[in-house]
Design a protein around this motif. Structure first.
Motif, PDB file in Angstrom:
ATOM      1  N   ARG A  75       1.004  -1.388   0.120  1.00  0.00           N
ATOM      2  CA  ARG A  75       0.072  -0.084  -0.072  1.00  0.00           C
ATOM      3  C   ARG A  75       0.920   1.367   0.062  1.00  0.00           C
ATOM      4  O   ARG A  75       1.801   1.373   0.885  1.00  0.00           O
ATOM      5  CB  ARG A  75      -0.973   0.051   1.193  1.00  0.00           C
ATOM      6  N   VAL A  76       0.518   2.116  -0.978  1.00  0.00           N
ATOM      7  CA  VAL A  76       1.340   3.424  -0.921  1.00  0.00           C
ATOM      8  C   VAL A  76       0.502   4.485  -0.541  1.00  0.00           C
ATOM      9  O   VAL A  76      -0.733   4.287  -0.307  1.00  0.00           O
ATOM     10  CB  VAL A  76       1.843   3.675  -2.606  1.00  0.00           C
ATOM     11  N   GLY A  77       0.927   5.901  -0.483  1.00  0.00           N
ATOM     12  CA  GLY A  77       0.386   6.787   0.251  1.00  0.00           C
ATOM     13  C   GLY A  77      -0.993   7.219  -0.330  1.00  0.00           C
ATOM     14  O   GLY A  77      -1.726   7.640   0.644  1.00  0.00           O
ATOM     15  N   HIS A  78      -1.109   7.234  -1.621  1.00  0.00           N
ATOM     16  CA  HIS A  78      -2.221   7.499  -1.967  1.00  0.00           C
ATOM     17  C   HIS A  78      -3.565   6.647  -2.111  1.00  0.00           C
ATOM     18  O   HIS A  78      -4.753   6.682  -2.532  1.00  0.00           O
ATOM     19  CB  HIS A  78      -2.257   8.007  -3.770  1.00  0.00           C
ATOM     20  N   GLY A  79      -3.153   5.213  -1.554  1.00  0.00           N
ATOM     21  CA  GLY A  79      -4.161   4.001  -1.549  1.00  0.00           C
ATOM     22  C   GLY A  79      -4.146   3.040  -2.426  1.00  0.00           C
ATOM     23  O   GLY A  79      -4.972   2.216  -2.235  1.00  0.00           O
ATOM     24  N   GLY A  80      -3.465   3.540  -3.416  1.00  0.00           N
ATOM     25  CA  GLY A  80      -2.967   2.341  -4.471  1.00  0.00           C
ATOM     26  C   GLY A  80      -1.858   1.425  -3.903  1.00  0.00           C
ATOM     27  O   GLY A  80      -1.388   1.401  -2.784  1.00  0.00           O
ATOM     28  N   THR A  81      -1.502   0.376  -4.850  1.00  0.00           N
ATOM     29  CA  THR A  81      -0.618  -0.693  -4.246  1.00  0.00           C
ATOM     30  C   THR A  81       0.412  -0.753  -5.285  1.00  0.00           C
ATOM     31  O   THR A  81       0.362  -0.305  -6.802  1.00  0.00           O
ATOM     32  CB  THR A  81      -1.087  -2.038  -4.143  1.00  0.00           C
ATOM     33  N   ALA A  82       1.770  -1.178  -4.861  1.00  0.00           N
ATOM     34  CA  ALA A  82       2.928  -1.447  -5.703  1.00  0.00           C
ATOM     35  C   ALA A  82       3.533  -2.399  -5.416  1.00  0.00           C
ATOM     36  O   ALA A  82       3.637  -2.935  -4.232  1.00  0.00           O
ATOM     37  CB  ALA A  82       3.886  -0.052  -5.795  1.00  0.00           C
ATOM     38  N   MET A  83       4.430  -2.960  -6.314  1.00  0.00           N
ATOM     39  CA  MET A  83       5.468  -4.196  -6.023  1.00  0.00           C
ATOM     40  C   MET A  83       6.555  -3.471  -5.260  1.00  0.00           C
ATOM     41  O   MET A  83       7.114  -2.503  -5.402  1.00  0.00           O
ATOM     42  CB  MET A  83       5.773  -4.763  -7.100  1.00  0.00           C
ATOM     43  N   ARG A  84       7.104  -4.350  -4.144  1.00  0.00           N
ATOM     44  CA  ARG A  84       8.076  -3.838  -3.162  1.00  0.00           C
ATOM     45  C   ARG A  84       9.046  -4.703  -3.175  1.00  0.00           C
ATOM     46  O   ARG A  84       8.700  -5.959  -2.794  1.00  0.00           O
ATOM     47  CB  ARG A  84       7.420  -3.179  -2.154  1.00  0.00           C
ATOM     48  N   PHE A  85      10.361  -4.469  -2.898  1.00  0.00           N
ATOM     49  CA  PHE A  85      11.397  -5.226  -2.532  1.00  0.00           C
ATOM     50  C   PHE A  85      12.165  -4.624  -1.000  1.00  0.00           C
ATOM     51  O   PHE A  85      12.589  -3.516  -1.043  1.00  0.00           O
ATOM     52  CB  PHE A  85      12.641  -5.523  -3.614  1.00  0.00           C
ATOM     53  N   ASP A  86      11.856  -5.583  -0.172  1.00  0.00           N
ATOM     54  CA  ASP A  86      12.190  -5.040   1.286  1.00  0.00           C
ATOM     55  C   ASP A  86      13.284  -6.137   1.677  1.00  0.00           C
ATOM     56  O   ASP A  86      13.265  -7.078   1.873  1.00  0.00           O
ATOM     57  CB  ASP A  86      11.361  -5.131   2.121  1.00  0.00           C
ATOM     58  N   ILE A  87      14.567  -5.404   1.614  1.00  0.00           N
ATOM     59  CA  ILE A  87      15.876  -6.275   2.046  1.00  0.00           C
ATOM     60  C   ILE A  87      15.856  -7.161   3.536  1.00  0.00           C
ATOM     61  O   ILE A  87      16.342  -8.140   3.070  1.00  0.00           O
ATOM     62  CB  ILE A  87      17.148  -5.236   1.815  1.00  0.00           C
ATOM     63  N   VAL A  88      15.122  -6.331   4.181  1.00  0.00           N
ATOM     64  CA  VAL A  88      15.013  -7.098   5.594  1.00  0.00           C
ATOM     65  C   VAL A  88      14.132  -8.594   5.377  1.00  0.00           C
ATOM     66  O   VAL A  88      14.450  -9.445   5.679  1.00  0.00           O
ATOM     67  CB  VAL A  88      14.583  -6.036   6.731  1.00  0.00           C
ATOM     68  N   ASP A  89      13.087  -8.188   4.631  1.00  0.00           N
ATOM     69  CA  ASP A  89      12.203  -9.346   4.676  1.00  0.00           C
ATOM     70  C   ASP A  89      12.721 -10.312   3.771  1.00  0.00           C
ATOM     71  O   ASP A  89      12.699 -11.340   4.071  1.00  0.00           O
ATOM     72  CB  ASP A  89      10.838  -8.774   3.747  1.00  0.00           C
ATOM     73  N   PHE A  90      13.572  -9.785   2.625  1.00  0.00           N
ATOM     74  CA  PHE A  90      14.006 -10.977   1.705  1.00  0.00           C
ATOM     75  C   PHE A  90      15.121 -11.646   2.707  1.00  0.00           C
ATOM     76  O   PHE A  90      15.073 -12.908   2.432  1.00  0.00           O
ATOM     77  CB  PHE A  90      14.959 -10.053   0.515  1.00  0.00           C
ATOM     78  N   ALA A  91      16.027 -11.209   3.495  1.00  0.00           N
ATOM     79  CA  ALA A  91      17.019 -11.652   4.045  1.00  0.00           C
ATOM     80  C   ALA A  91      16.280 -12.679   5.091  1.00  0.00           C
ATOM     81  O   ALA A  91      16.717 -13.802   5.373  1.00  0.00           O
ATOM     82  CB  ALA A  91      17.745 -10.618   5.030  1.00  0.00           C
ATOM     83  N   ALA A  92      15.042 -12.197   5.826  1.00  0.00           N
ATOM     84  CA  ALA A  92      14.256 -13.211   6.583  1.00  0.00           C
ATOM     85  C   ALA A  92      14.077 -14.640   5.975  1.00  0.00           C
ATOM     86  O   ALA A  92      13.996 -15.763   6.436  1.00  0.00           O
ATOM     87  CB  ALA A  92      12.960 -12.531   7.193  1.00  0.00           C
TER      88      ALA A  92
END
Length: 403
Positions: A124-141
């Motif tokens: 979820r991005v600021g305007h309420g839409g959505t986007a694909m994301r890469f989170d380095i901490v999540d990926f490490a987990a």
């Protein structure tokens, strides 16, 4: 710039009529149903061309299949194992069949195992839409605690490893399952229940392949197919790594300008070219996209125009798909560099002076939020991106005589 649209075939929720209403000038597609390593037959190519050329009511669409994305390069070719020589022969035969059908641009990639990697497909991005994301901490987990890859903890800075432990401990079972699903979504075959055991097995096959060796394998592949591409008048263009830094212990060889230059120098031919993806390459702060377009321009045969916002410093980093005029890439400067290259080509008399582009990815907004389409390929989000890119192009070329 030829404005194109990626289409995944009849199962795509965006149809030919929708593309016409978007005002596209060409289509980017592939025979996704043909297994990697198998021949693209004249019959299957012709069938896809007819599908693109026909509107819902049976009348002519007036648009054509102009760019292939992608003609897959098999893992056997990348590893030089198994049936790799036969797969090169088949890839070359498929290229001939595409040339016979009048298609001259082929995008491909040389990423081992992974096609792309994200940890969240609908952030979820600021305007309420959505986007694909890469989170380095999540990926490490995922890498350390879900995949449990040998040596994974040593692949990340100590701070990231510590944060990954805290992050993983705070996840419930559903969140862990969602993270695993999202992360393997970009692996070929993931839709067919690609298990973690499958991932581990494929990764193990690259244990003894360094980046230098993978680059040699790529140049060997290009040495086999580029001479025929030259003869046929084809343009081959490699897509960069996504994201453009090492993951899961795998070698990455198409992440920077220096990487591209080594590949272009390895097989020095106009047929050996670049897919300049501003989103993939933009996930590194040391990639200068307008400068890369200027310096690699004569060999840029296809453009993916999208933007990402880097959320953390350095490489690797966390990032998410931004609006096309947001993010870290100066899209105005990039399109000015593209226009300068096209002007130069036109003066040289190059038939391929107009570089095909497509608005890549985009945020899910408005009606996209109620659809279940291909991750990263919303209808409204891409329409918005294409409109923004058109505005830049109109401003850059304002007052010029049309070619």
């Amino acid at each position: 710039m030829q404005q194109c649209w990626r289409w995944f075939g009849p199962a795509d929720f965006v149809g030919v009529d929708d593309m016409l209403q978007a005002g596209v000038q060409g289509v980017v597609s592939a025979l996704h149903h043909v297994p990697t390593g198998a021949l693209w037959t004249p019959q299957e190519i012709a069938k896809r061309q007819v599908e693109i050329a026909t509107r819902r009511d049976g009348s002519a669409s007036g648009i054509a299949w102009d760019v292939v994305e992608s003609l897959p390069v098999s893992e056997d070719i990348k590893k030089q194992s198994g049936d790799w020589r036969a797969h090169i022969d088949t890839w070359r035969d498929s290229m001939r069949n595409l040339a016979d059908a009048g298609i001259s641009t082929i995008c491909y990639n040389f990423m081992p195992v992974l096609d792309w990697t994200r940890t969240d497909l609908a952030w979820r991005v600021g305007h309420g839409g959505t986007a694909m994301r890469f989170d380095i901490v999540d990926f490490a987990a995922f890498d350390i605690y879900i995949l449990e890859r040998d040596g994974a903890a040593d692949s990340f800075p100590a701070q990231i490893t510590e944060q990954a432990k805290t992050r993983f401990d705070g996840m419930d079972a559903d969140r862990r399952a969602a993270l695993a699903h999202n992360t393997v979504c970009g692996l070929p075959g993931a839709a067919e229940n690609f298990s973690l055991a499958d991932v581990r097995r494929h990764l193990a096959e690259y244990n003894d392949i360094s980046a230098d060796q993978l680059r040699r394998h790529m140049i060997d592949f290009l040495s086999e197919v580029i001479p025929e591409a030259e003869r046929l008048g084809m343009r081959l263009c490699c897509h960069p790594d996504d994201p453009p830094f090492p993951l899961l212990g795998l070698p990455r060889i198409v992440s920077t300008e220096a990487d591209y230059q080594a590949i272009l120098d390895g097989v020095d031919s106009i047929a050996n070219g670049v897919t300049l993806c501003s989103g993939s390459l933009g996930a590194r702060d040391d990639n200068d996209l307008p400068g890369m377009m200027e310096r690699l321009g004569p060999r840029v045969h296809f453009l993916h125009l999208r933007n990402v916002t880097r959320e953390t410093e350095g490489t690797p980093c966390s990032f998410h798909e931004a609006e096309h005029l947001g993010g870290g890439t100066d899209m105005v400067a990039l399109l000015k560099a593209v226009h300068a290259e096209e002007t130069r080509r036109r003066a040289e008399g190059r038939a391929d002076w107009s570089i095909p582009l497509r608005p890549d990815h985009g945020q899910d907004i408005v009606d996209d939020l109620g659809r279940t389409g291909q991750p990263g390929y919303p209808l409204i989000g891409r329409l918005k991106g294409l409109a923004e890119l058109r505005g830049i192009m109109a401003a850059i070329t304002h007052g010029e005589a049309r070619p």
